[in-house]
Scaffold this motif. Structure first.
Motif, mmCIF file in Angstrom:
data_model
loop_
_atom_site.group_PDB
_atom_site.id
_atom_site.type_symbol
_atom_site.label_atom_id
_atom_site.label_comp_id
_atom_site.label_asym_id
_atom_site.label_seq_id
_atom_site.Cartn_x
_atom_site.Cartn_y
_atom_site.Cartn_z
ATOM 1 N N ALA A 393 -5.383 -2.157 1.095
ATOM 2 C CA ALA A 393 -5.408 -0.832 2.336
ATOM 3 C C ALA A 393 -5.820 -1.005 3.336
ATOM 4 O O ALA A 393 -5.817 -0.384 4.031
ATOM 5 N N LEU A 397 -5.169 -0.154 6.976
ATOM 6 C CA LEU A 397 -5.571 1.431 7.706
ATOM 7 C C LEU A 397 -6.534 2.107 9.051
ATOM 8 O O LEU A 397 -6.621 2.279 9.950
ATOM 9 N N LEU A 401 -5.786 2.646 12.879
ATOM 10 C CA LEU A 401 -7.132 3.386 13.767
ATOM 11 C C LEU A 401 -7.558 3.578 14.733
ATOM 12 O O LEU A 401 -7.669 3.611 15.776
#
Length: 852
Positions: A393, A397, A401
């Motif tokens: 993950a 992520l 971002l």
């Protein structure tokens, strides 16, 4: 009119100085101008106590006639009429003569207090009603005069008058407490060291409880909520679950380590009543708490931690014992554990968290960490799972971002951020999740951030080098983390092995080490399903099970691993296969077990050798007795008979009588020696036959008195002269021989003084007993030699050869124990030795037969 104040002088036993202290208090107050009178004081003829009455006003006593006798009691009306400021009244628990206005003296004192007169009085701890059963179990005496505890508890002041048991017995022996005629019996019964020590402890603990109550009252009145750890009080918090027994026993052991430690158990019930333990479970916990000497309390509260802390503070606890949480780690994330909340708010109160079989993670596991397994086993399951989650993950992520903020940074910054993420994955989960994280991060970097964007081609060679270095750096960091984890596991294992070996070394020196306990330790150390210790005589013999626990393999081939010590001892285990280092530690366990077996064999051989040595010693002593002690009376008989049969000498009547007396004396002596030898032989061969019946001491004493016509002997009975002496359940013949040996021994060592045989009955927790005391006033016997004097063939002191074979006391003790009794020795007050024969009483002993 305000009530008068009550002051009580409390003592553990008669003679500690309560009356003396009370009179001293009265004299001190009188010297300050206070009006003081003596309502009733019993001096018992003690000069020092009587001297304290000088200068005090004594109220005349009221005389009451009862059954032809005149009894004296305190005149309550006269005291009230005098209206002093303070009145001194002795013996608070006294029962008034029949016909008096009040049955008890404490009721008279209540009238004086209501009249506004302050009272100073005395009482012994054994007269408190709540302690009646305890005192009877200790002393064997049921107190007839008791008072309610509330009478003393309501006193404004309770002062302990203390004296050590040894000092009190010296006072008794010097005649400062009882009349000299009662001293010996009192010292042998109520005033024994054990009785006085127990009563003293009762007095101290009872007064300590009253002081504690006053302290709690003061803290409540002053609003003091902080704990004052003046007393070692342990509070154990219970959930009602199956682990409650373990927690209670552990807390009881903790409380017992402190002097006067107190155990309190508390269960917190929810105010809604919708959840909680069953009443049956709470009843079991209450019963267990009370059996451990503690108190059980149920409190209500929705916040368990706050309720526990509030209760611990209210009882001024010094320690809280909690069980380890039964919930899993995920539950603790959602709900703060009670133990953590209690620790957070405990303040000055110590908190101890105890593990138990129901605690989370308390399932069977090995004590030694593995160092040769896969990396997840080294880092732990939680870290491994967290590492994989972060590896999958995290890059996704971070990419999302960075894609939203790409105008704020460039490729070098993005490379560093992905590198930091990979390092974090390596630190958390190790090498395995770090490599995929590095690869996934490089793919995302290439596709989203390396020109040209959204393709898997790289426009610049420098960017290719940067991505490659990124992957290598991530793998290198992950490898370092993995190596560090392995080194940490090796260090932990080395320390665990050192602890195990140290424990083995300690238990090897302990005489009470047991093989099942050793096997349990091996099972816990390696996480096994079972273990067994096998032994055989030689390499060709079959294996035999010495000790086994759980799944016990019966041959070395039946287990998953085995450690052999020579060809005769094997430690076989069942469970997961052991590594090479673990097998080495298993060999240490096996060596320890073999050493234990060798020690048992040596102990048995030493015991057998000791038995043979004692037998040789007994045979040597017996031969010595036969060669001298038995030959001497035979020689005397032979010489006397030969003289009487001789025709060469004309014997006068006096000479013939003297020779016949010599024959009789030698025959009696020979009969005594042979009887003792036969009795000792029967005792050692367990061939003694008992003919038990009810026996009175007066049945066996005449024969002893006749056998010792020249001895100064006396008999006394410690009881009512109108009642017959108590009887015992014993064999009359054996009892006569026991007392004959004891009396003869006492006469031999008394130096010509009187030897007294006394009899009395006593109450004990195990039933009524009859005690016979054989007292002499000779040189006595040092304490360290008293056990030795009961050994066979012992001549104590300077007893010359020919004065017996040293079996008298040994035979007396053996015969007494065969009849279910005991034979002990104590000092005689004033010097000398007292032999006490304790036997079961045939009839219930009257309380009048007990000197207290």
């Amino acid at each position: 009119m305000p009530k008068g104040q009550l002051r009580v002088y409390l003592g553990a036993a008669p003679g500690v100085g309560k009356t003396y202290a009370m009179l001293t208090e009265g004299a001190r107050r009188a010297s300050r101008g206070t009006s003081v009178v003596v309502g009733y004081v019993e001096t018992h003829g003690r000069p020092q106590t009587e001297a304290q009455l000088q200068g005090l006003d004594v109220i005349a006593r009221r005389r009451v006639e009862y059954r032809g006798a005149v009894l004296e009691e305190m005149d309550v009306d006269a005291v009230i009429a005098a209206h002093p400021t303070v009145v001194l009244v002795d013996e608070l628990a006294h029962t008034n003569a029949p016909g008096s206005r009040n049955e008890k003296r404490w009721q008279d004192i209540a009238e004086l207090l209501d009249a506004g007169i302050a009272v100073v009085t005395t009482v012994n701890i054994q007269h408190l009603e709540s302690l009646g059963d305890v005192v009877e179990s200790i002393t064997g005496v049921r107190q007839r005069e008791t008072i309610p505890d509330t009478v003393v508890r309501r006193a404004e002041q309770v002062q302990l008058v203390d004296m050590t048991p040894e000092a009190l017995r010296r006072r008794m022996a010097h005649g400062n407490i009882y009349h000299p005629s009662k001293v010996d019996a009192a010292l042998s019964h109520f005033f024994r060291i054990g009785n006085l020590t127990a009563l003293r402890e009762l007095a101290l603990l009872w007064l300590a409880d009253r002081v504690d109550e006053r302290l709690e009252q003061y803290r409540s009145e002053q609003g003091i909520s902080a704990a004052w750890p003046t007393r070692d009080r342990t509070v154990v918090a219970l959930t009602g679950g199956p682990e409650g027994g373990t927690l209670l026993r552990r807390a009881a052991r903790i409380a017992a380590k402190g002097a006067g430690g107190e155990l309190r158990a508390v269960y917190v019930a929810r105010s809604d009543g919708l959840s909680g333990a069953s009443p049956a479970a709470l009843t079991k916990l209450r019963q267990l708490t009370e059996s451990l000497g503690g108190t059980f309390q149920i409190v209500t509260g929705d916040d368990v931690a706050a309720a526990i802390l509030q209760y611990a503070t209210s009882v001024n606890a010094s320690r809280i014992v909690l069980g380890k949480s039964r919930h899993r780690a995920l539950t603790s994330v959602v709900r703060w554990p009670v133990s953590d909340a209690v620790i957070e708010g405990s303040g000055e109160i110590d908190v101890q968290v105890v593990t138990h079989e129901r605690a989370a993670g308390a399932r069977r596991r090995r004590l030694l960490p593995r160092v040769d397994g896969p990396e997840p086993a080294l880092l732990g399951r939680r870290r491994t799972i967290a590492g994989w989650v972060l590896a999958i993950a995290g890059p996704v992520l971070l990419t999302a971002l960075l894609a939203q903020t790409r105008h704020w940074h460039s490729l070098p910054t993005e490379l560093m951020l992905f590198l930091m993420l990979t390092v974090a994955v390596a630190l958390v989960g190790g090498l395995r999740p770090a490599v995929p994280a590095a690869i996934l991060g490089s793919v995302l970097l290439n596709y989203y951030f390396a020109p040209p964007l959204y393709t898997f081609t790289v426009a610049s060679g420098e960017n290719v080098f940067a991505v490659a270095m990124f992957v290598l750096t991530a793998i290198a960091v992950a490898s370092v983390v993995s190596i560090a984890a392995r080194q940490t596991a090796r260090a932990a294992r080395a320390r665990a092995e050192a602890d195990v070996l140290s424990g083995l070394a300690d238990t090897l020196l302990a005489a009470d080490d047991e093989l099942p306990a050793l096997l349990d330790e091996a099972i816990a150390t390696f996480g096994l399903r079972g273990a067994s210790l096998l032994r055989r005589d030689d390499a060709e013999s079959p294996w035999q099970l010495v000790a086994g626990r759980k799944e016990s393999p019966l041959t070395p081939d039946a287990g998953t691993d085995a450690a052999l010590v020579g060809d005769t001892v094997a430690l076989v285990v069942a469970g997961d296969p052991l590594s090479a280092s673990e097998h080495g530690l298993l060999v240490a366990f096996a060596a320890h077990a073999a050493a234990r077996l060798d020690r048992e064999a040596l102990t048995a051989e030493a015991r057998q050798a000791r038995s043979l040595a004692e037998g040789n010693r007994a045979r040597t002593a017996l031969l010595s007795a036969v060669s001298h002690d038995l030959r001497t009376p035979l020689a005397g008989i032979k010489a006397a008979v030969s003289s009487l049969r001789s025709d060469d000498v004309e014997w006068s009547d006096e000479d013939e009588a003297e020779l016949l007396a010599t024959i009789e004396e030698s025959a009696d002596r020979l009969d005594s020696l042979v009887g003792n030898l036969l009795d000792m032989s029967r005792l050692q061969s367990d061939s003694l036959t008992l003919l038990t019946r009810e026996v009175g001491i007066e049945e066996v004493l005449p024969a002893i008195w006749t056998a010792l016509p020249d001895a100064d002997l006396a008999f006394e009975f410690a009881g009512d002269d109108t009642a017959p002496p108590p009887t015992a359940l014993a064999d009359p013949g054996l009892l006569e021989r026991v007392l004959a040996n004891l009396v003869e021994n006492a006469v031999r060592h008394s130096g010509g003084s009187t030897v007294t045989v006394g009899v009395s009955g006593v109450h004990t927790p195990d039933g009524d007993r009859l005690q016979v005391h054989v007292r002499d006033h000779g040189p006595g016997m040092p304490q360290e030699q008293r056990d030795a004097m009961f050994a066979p063939f012992q001549r104590m002191g300077d007893a010359p050869a020919g004065n017996g074979v040293g079996l008298g006391l040994a035979v007396a003790r053996g015969l007494t124990e065969a009849m279910g009794g005991t034979l002990t020795a104590e000092d005689t007050p004033g010097g000398g030795l007292t032999m006490i024969v304790d036997l079961p009483a045939a009839q219930p002993v009257s309380s009048d037969e007990v000197v207290s």
